[in-house]
Design an enzyme around this catalytic site. Structure first.
Site, PDB file in Angstrom:
ATOM      1  N   GLY A  58      -6.995  -4.725  -2.291  1.00 11.49           N
ATOM      2  CA  GLY A  58      -6.673  -3.506  -1.562  1.00 11.49           C
ATOM      3  C   GLY A  58      -5.335  -3.572  -0.859  1.00 11.49           C
TER       4      GLY A  58
ATOM      5  N   TYR B 189     -21.420   0.727   6.408  1.00 10.33           N
ATOM      6  CA  TYR B 189     -20.184  -0.041   6.620  1.00 10.33           C
ATOM      7  C   TYR B 189     -20.468  -1.258   7.494  1.00 10.33           C
ATOM      8  CZ  TYR B 189     -15.473  -1.165   8.291  1.00 10.33           C
ATOM      9  OH  TYR B 189     -14.310  -1.819   8.620  1.00 10.33           O
TER      10      TYR B 189
ATOM     11  N   GLY C  90      -3.698  -4.396   4.057  1.00  8.07           N
ATOM     12  CA  GLY C  90      -3.418  -5.231   2.895  1.00  8.07           C
ATOM     13  C   GLY C  90      -1.949  -5.229   2.515  1.00  8.07           C
TER      14      GLY C  90
ATOM     15  N   ASN D 166      -2.380  -2.139  -1.653  1.00  3.86           N
ATOM     16  CA  ASN D 166      -1.374  -1.113  -1.909  1.00  3.86           C
ATOM     17  C   ASN D 166      -1.071  -0.261  -0.670  1.00  3.86           C
ATOM     18  OD1 ASN D 166      -4.173  -0.102  -2.824  1.00  3.86           O
ATOM     19  ND2 ASN D 166      -3.071   1.796  -2.421  1.00  3.86           N
TER      20      ASN D 166
ATOM     21  N   GLY E 266      -1.951   0.178   3.995  1.00  2.00           N
ATOM     22  CA  GLY E 266      -2.601  -0.288   5.210  1.00  2.00           C
ATOM     23  C   GLY E 266      -2.426  -1.761   5.501  1.00  2.00           C
TER      24      GLY E 266
END
Length: 411
Positions: A131, A293, A137, A133, A135
């Protein structure tokens, strides 16, 4: 101060701000002195605080010290292609008072990833970030790539991943970074990614399990599991299993699970203390996005703890980290209500632009005292109290392994 701003090292601390006409300089052996251009004199003590300082650590990655034709030292920033006579390490000076004790921790919630990585050369390290791409990450990937690491962005959307790669290369054209396809909602895709990575015949020093969905509507994956549980936990669980042999061969290596303090507000056991599979992958009628979550993040914590127990004898450590509360990234995109809440909280949370959210990720990567940090979750660069939720991680992990075997079926 203009030179300080040019070097990207503004100092907003009023005690440390120099009076008009003063300039901060360094000697070749790392001592800081102050030049008063109005009175044409120099001194070792700061004109306001009276403190003596010296340079700490090596030059940041990409910087080099040179000497001009007049014998004066200057500094070259190869990444941003600029030169300055101002030592970039002036942002990291220490007081010349070795007897003075301090209780302040070296890093905290206001530290940035670039500060933590300052002076470190990661050119021999290979890193996978899921992940990556956008935020957290992406910012973590950029910070590591700018310090020389070979970084693989493991992403579902290759168009966005390739754009992220280009953004990093625009900052430093020599960065070693590439994108590979990984859809955690598909166990087949996870297996294909692992096989593709193994075909590169490179080591793996760091695996950052960062990808996650938050407040997503109920849906089933192609593997007939609730999507939040599979993307946030089971997909990473499988990925680590597939790459375990490479991690062992690459030791010392690390696995970092991006979890959340919200895991403390969940439970995954039934009244008898056994793992309740219906809580992990609930039906649409029993589904609540936030609870799903939180449960997935509890699974991250338990898995990280047991993974460290299992692999640390082989030179592979594991940490779970909480990067910050309600960081304004793209994770809230699934419902406008959460977007509004994150927007309202934005002035009071860690800054995505300032790169503060991945401070703990990078700290877990470089922390030398792994025997202290392992098996514990971390927040704001501090160890957290152990969670009572979930019970003994080893028993829960064995039940998760059973669930995983049932889910995948016979080979």
């Amino acid at each position: 101060m203009a030179a300080l701003k040019y070097a990207g090292l503004e100092d907003t601390d009023s005690e440390e701000e120099l009076p008009p006409g003063w300039e901060e300089r360094t000697t070749k052996d790392g001592w800081v002195y102050y030049a008063n251009h109005l009175e044409e004199k120099t001194q070792w003590e700061h004109p306001k605080s009276g403190k003596r300082k010296r340079i700490a650590g090596d030059l940041p990655y990409g910087w080099e010290q040179e000497t001009d034709e007049n014998g004066q030292v200057y500094f070259v920033d190869h990444i941003n292609k600029r030169t300055t006579y101002l030592d970039p390490r002036l942002a990291f000076t220490v007081e010349d008072n070795p007897m003075k004790s301090t209780t302040r921790q070296r890093y905290d919630g206001n530290s940035t990833a670039m500060e933590i990585l300052q002076g470190r050369d990661l050119s021999e390290k290979v890193v996978i970030i899921t992940g990556a791409n956008s935020g957290i990450g992406f910012e973590t990937a950029k910070s590591l790539a700018l310090h020389g690491a070979y970084v693989i962005l493991a992403c579902r959307n290759m168009s966005r991943a390739n754009k992220a790669v280009q953004r990093i290369l625009e900052e430093w054209h020599k960065a070693k970074v590439e994108a590979m396809t990984l859809d955690l909602a598909s166990l087949h895709s996870v297996q294909h990614f692992a096989e593709a990575f193994k075909s590169k015949n490179v080591p793996l020093h760091v695996l950052i399990c960062n990808a996650a969905v938050f407040a997503a509507p109920w849906s089933l994956t192609e593997d007939d599991l609730e999507a939040t549980f599979q993307v946030n936990h089971l997909g990473h669980f499988y990925l680590v299993q597939l790459l375990e042999d490479i991690l062992r061969r690459s030791s010392p290596a690390r696995v970092v699970m991006v979890s959340s303090e919200s895991h403390r507000f969940s439970e995954i056991k039934d009244s008898s203390g056994k793992l309740d599979f219906s809580l992990l992958s609930p039906s649409k009628k029993e589904f609540w996005a936030v609870v799903a979550y939180n449960r997935s993040k509890l699974c991250n914590i338990l898995f990280s703890n047991e993974l460290n127990r299992h692999l640390s004898p082989h030179g592979v450590t594991s940490n779970a980290v909480h990067p910050g509360n309600m960081i304004y990234s793209s994770i809230h995109r699934n419902w406008w209500v959460y977007t509004l809440l994150f927007t309202l909280a934005r002035p009071f949370t860690k800054s995505m632009f300032a790169n503060m959210h991945c401070d703990l990720l990078t700290l877990c990567l470089i922390q030398r005292s792994v025997e202290i940090w392992s098996t514990r979750s971390c927040h704001n660069c501090l160890l957290c109290h152990r969670s009572r939720a979930g019970g003994p991680g080893r028993n829960v992990l064995q039940q998760l392994l059973s669930l995983f075997a049932i889910t995948r079926g016979p080979e």
